[in-house]
Write a protein that holds these residues in place. Structure first.
Motif, PDB file in Angstrom:
ATOM      1  N   VAL A   5       5.321  12.811   5.741  1.00 51.73           N
ATOM      2  CA  VAL A   5       4.730  13.908   6.504  1.00 51.73           C
ATOM      3  C   VAL A   5       5.718  14.247   7.604  1.00 51.73           C
ATOM      4  O   VAL A   5       6.206  13.359   8.304  1.00 51.73           O
ATOM      5  N   LYS A   6       6.007  15.514   7.750  1.00 54.01           N
ATOM      6  CA  LYS A   6       6.866  15.974   8.839  1.00 54.01           C
ATOM      7  C   LYS A   6       6.057  16.969   9.655  1.00 54.01           C
ATOM      8  O   LYS A   6       5.510  17.923   9.121  1.00 54.01           O
ATOM      9  N   GLU A   7       5.997  16.715  10.939  1.00 52.24           N
ATOM     10  CA  GLU A   7       5.207  17.559  11.812  1.00 52.24           C
ATOM     11  C   GLU A   7       6.076  18.052  12.950  1.00 52.24           C
ATOM     12  O   GLU A   7       6.820  17.284  13.561  1.00 52.24           O
ATOM     13  N   SER A   8       6.009  19.355  13.192  1.00 48.03           N
ATOM     14  CA  SER A   8       6.711  19.947  14.329  1.00 48.03           C
ATOM     15  C   SER A   8       5.684  20.684  15.187  1.00 48.03           C
ATOM     16  O   SER A   8       4.487  20.635  14.914  1.00 48.03           O
ATOM     17  N   SER A   9       6.159  21.396  16.178  1.00 48.22           N
ATOM     18  CA  SER A   9       5.241  22.122  17.055  1.00 48.22           C
ATOM     19  C   SER A   9       4.599  23.317  16.351  1.00 48.22           C
ATOM     20  O   SER A   9       3.589  23.842  16.813  1.00 48.22           O
ATOM     21  N   THR A  10       5.165  23.735  15.222  1.00 51.55           N
ATOM     22  CA  THR A  10       4.645  24.928  14.538  1.00 51.55           C
ATOM     23  C   THR A  10       4.114  24.671  13.130  1.00 51.55           C
ATOM     24  O   THR A  10       3.444  25.533  12.573  1.00 51.55           O
ATOM     25  N   GLU A  11       4.438  23.511  12.543  1.00 52.60           N
ATOM     26  CA  GLU A  11       4.013  23.289  11.164  1.00 52.60           C
ATOM     27  C   GLU A  11       3.869  21.811  10.825  1.00 52.60           C
ATOM     28  O   GLU A  11       4.419  20.943  11.501  1.00 52.60           O
ATOM     29  N   ILE A  12       3.095  21.582   9.740  1.00 50.17           N
ATOM     30  CA  ILE A  12       2.925  20.247   9.161  1.00 50.17           C
ATOM     31  C   ILE A  12       3.292  20.365   7.688  1.00 50.17           C
ATOM     32  O   ILE A  12       2.775  21.240   6.983  1.00 50.17           O
ATOM     33  N   VAL A  13       4.202  19.513   7.233  1.00 53.67           N
ATOM     34  CA  VAL A  13       4.572  19.490   5.818  1.00 53.67           C
ATOM     35  C   VAL A  13       4.162  18.130   5.263  1.00 53.67           C
ATOM     36  O   VAL A  13       4.621  17.096   5.743  1.00 53.67           O
ATOM     37  N   ILE A  14       3.285  18.160   4.264  1.00 50.45           N
ATOM     38  CA  ILE A  14       2.822  16.932   3.616  1.00 50.45           C
ATOM     39  C   ILE A  14       3.517  16.842   2.269  1.00 50.45           C
ATOM     40  O   ILE A  14       3.389  17.745   1.433  1.00 50.45           O
ATOM     41  N   TYR A  15       4.257  15.774   2.047  1.00 55.81           N
ATOM     42  CA  TYR A  15       5.004  15.575   0.806  1.00 55.81           C
ATOM     43  C   TYR A  15       4.160  14.734  -0.149  1.00 55.81           C
ATOM     44  O   TYR A  15       3.755  13.617   0.190  1.00 55.81           O
ATOM     45  N   LEU A  16       3.912  15.281  -1.327  1.00 53.12           N
ATOM     46  CA  LEU A  16       3.093  14.611  -2.339  1.00 53.12           C
ATOM     47  C   LEU A  16       3.935  14.329  -3.573  1.00 53.12           C
ATOM     48  O   LEU A  16       4.687  15.191  -4.030  1.00 53.12           O
ATOM     49  N   GLU A  17       3.783  13.116  -4.115  1.00 59.83           N
ATOM     50  CA  GLU A  17       4.441  12.753  -5.373  1.00 59.83           C
ATOM     51  C   GLU A  17       3.376  12.310  -6.352  1.00 59.83           C
ATOM     52  O   GLU A  17       2.495  11.515  -6.017  1.00 59.83           O
ATOM     53  N   GLU A  18       3.464  12.836  -7.569  1.00 65.32           N
ATOM     54  CA  GLU A  18       2.503  12.443  -8.592  1.00 65.32           C
ATOM     55  C   GLU A  18       2.683  10.960  -8.908  1.00 65.32           C
ATOM     56  O   GLU A  18       3.808  10.462  -9.027  1.00 65.32           O
ATOM     57  N   LYS A  19       1.576  10.259  -9.030  1.00 70.07           N
ATOM     58  CA  LYS A  19       1.612   8.827  -9.327  1.00 70.07           C
ATOM     59  C   LYS A  19       2.220   8.588 -10.705  1.00 70.07           C
ATOM     60  O   LYS A  19       2.116   9.430 -11.597  1.00 70.07           O
ATOM     61  N   ASN A  20       2.825   7.433 -10.860  1.00 73.41           N
ATOM     62  CA  ASN A  20       3.433   7.077 -12.152  1.00 73.41           C
ATOM     63  C   ASN A  20       2.375   6.459 -13.063  1.00 73.41           C
ATOM     64  O   ASN A  20       2.457   5.292 -13.436  1.00 73.41           O
ATOM     65  N   GLU A  21       1.388   7.252 -13.376  1.00 75.21           N
ATOM     66  CA  GLU A  21       0.331   6.867 -14.308  1.00 75.21           C
ATOM     67  C   GLU A  21       0.319   7.911 -15.411  1.00 75.21           C
ATOM     68  O   GLU A  21      -0.014   9.080 -15.164  1.00 75.21           O
ATOM     69  N   ALA A  22       0.708   7.499 -16.608  1.00 73.61           N
ATOM     70  CA  ALA A  22       0.837   8.446 -17.720  1.00 73.61           C
ATOM     71  C   ALA A  22      -0.472   9.174 -17.971  1.00 73.61           C
ATOM     72  O   ALA A  22      -1.556   8.604 -17.798  1.00 73.61           O
ATOM     73  N   PRO A  23      -0.398  10.435 -18.377  1.00 77.84           N
ATOM     74  CA  PRO A  23      -1.607  11.190 -18.683  1.00 77.84           C
ATOM     75  C   PRO A  23      -2.440  10.498 -19.759  1.00 77.84           C
ATOM     76  O   PRO A  23      -1.898   9.911 -20.698  1.00 77.84           O
ATOM     77  N   GLN A  24      -3.744  10.582 -19.609  1.00 78.29           N
ATOM     78  CA  GLN A  24      -4.666   9.895 -20.505  1.00 78.29           C
ATOM     79  C   GLN A  24      -4.469  10.308 -21.962  1.00 78.29           C
ATOM     80  O   GLN A  24      -4.591   9.489 -22.866  1.00 78.29           O
ATOM     81  N   GLU A  25      -4.150  11.581 -22.203  1.00 78.33           N
ATOM     82  CA  GLU A  25      -3.997  12.038 -23.590  1.00 78.33           C
ATOM     83  C   GLU A  25      -2.807  11.397 -24.302  1.00 78.33           C
ATOM     84  O   GLU A  25      -2.678  11.500 -25.514  1.00 78.33           O
ATOM     85  N   TYR A  26      -1.934  10.695 -23.549  1.00 78.46           N
ATOM     86  CA  TYR A  26      -0.790  10.006 -24.150  1.00 78.46           C
ATOM     87  C   TYR A  26      -0.914   8.487 -24.018  1.00 78.46           C
ATOM     88  O   TYR A  26       0.064   7.765 -24.160  1.00 78.46           O
ATOM     89  N   SER A  27      -2.105   7.994 -23.763  1.00 76.06           N
ATOM     90  CA  SER A  27      -2.301   6.563 -23.524  1.00 76.06           C
ATOM     91  C   SER A  27      -1.967   5.708 -24.745  1.00 76.06           C
ATOM     92  O   SER A  27      -1.639   4.541 -24.607  1.00 76.06           O
ATOM     93  N   GLU A  28      -2.038   6.265 -25.937  1.00 81.12           N
ATOM     94  CA  GLU A  28      -1.724   5.520 -27.157  1.00 81.12           C
ATOM     95  C   GLU A  28      -0.244   5.613 -27.531  1.00 81.12           C
ATOM     96  O   GLU A  28       0.189   4.979 -28.486  1.00 81.12           O
ATOM     97  N   SER A  29       0.521   6.394 -26.799  1.00 82.80           N
ATOM     98  CA  SER A  29       1.937   6.611 -27.106  1.00 82.80           C
ATOM     99  C   SER A  29       2.810   5.785 -26.176  1.00 82.80           C
ATOM    100  O   SER A  29       2.371   5.348 -25.112  1.00 82.80           O
ATOM    101  N   LYS A  30       4.052   5.608 -26.584  1.00 80.86           N
ATOM    102  CA  LYS A  30       5.038   4.966 -25.721  1.00 80.86           C
ATOM    103  C   LYS A  30       5.613   6.037 -24.810  1.00 80.86           C
ATOM    104  O   LYS A  30       6.296   6.953 -25.267  1.00 80.86           O
ATOM    105  N   VAL A  31       5.293   5.942 -23.522  1.00 77.97           N
ATOM    106  CA  VAL A  31       5.780   6.922 -22.550  1.00 77.97           C
ATOM    107  C   VAL A  31       6.570   6.224 -21.464  1.00 77.97           C
ATOM    108  O   VAL A  31       6.338   5.059 -21.153  1.00 77.97           O
ATOM    109  N   GLU A  32       7.522   6.958 -20.910  1.00 80.23           N
ATOM    110  CA  GLU A  32       8.337   6.435 -19.817  1.00 80.23           C
ATOM    111  C   GLU A  32       8.533   7.549 -18.802  1.00 80.23           C
ATOM    112  O   GLU A  32       8.821   8.689 -19.172  1.00 80.23           O
TER     113      GLU A  32
END
Length: 113
Positions: free
Chosen positions: A23-50
């Motif tokens: 999170v970076k906050e200044s006097s004029t703005e807030i920027v929240i940095y989001l990263e998708e978790k490393n959890e494979a999508p459910q529809e590919y749970s039976e596949s080998k994913v990396e």
């Protein structure tokens, strides 16, 4: 980086799929940095994913807070199906139907790719 409390600014269900990486906050703005978790999508749970890193980040302007602009810097993850040698990502339409994530936020993410 201290990120306590910033989760309250995010659309409902966001932290089911993303972590706040910074999170970076200044006097004029807030920027929240989001990263998708490393959890494979459910529809590919039976596949080998990396996990194979992230797509380029997208910046979304959200509702202002106390006179400060709020931005979400979103990094969506991509995975490779090892048996098929092709890249996949989470299907946000399915997520919207089966989770607490707001329909508006899921629709936004779905439209990106």
């Amino acid at each position: 980086m201290e990120t306590n409390g910033y989760h309250l600014l995010l659309p409902e269900g966001t932290l089911d799929y993303f972590t706040i990486s910074d999170v970076k906050e200044s006097s004029t703005e807030i920027v929240i940095y989001l990263e998708e978790k490393n959890e494979a999508p459910q529809e590919y749970s039976e596949s080998k994913v990396e996990s194979k890193g992230f797509y380029d980040p997208i910046v979304v302007q959200d509702f202002p807070i106390r006179g400060k602009k709020v931005y979400l810097n979103i990094r969506r993850r991509r995975w490779v199906l090892k048996d098929e040698n092709r890249y996949v990502s989470r299907n946000w339409k399915l997520v919207a139907q089966g989770s607490r994530m707001t329909q508006e936020f899921a629709t936004f993410l779905k439209e990106l790719y």
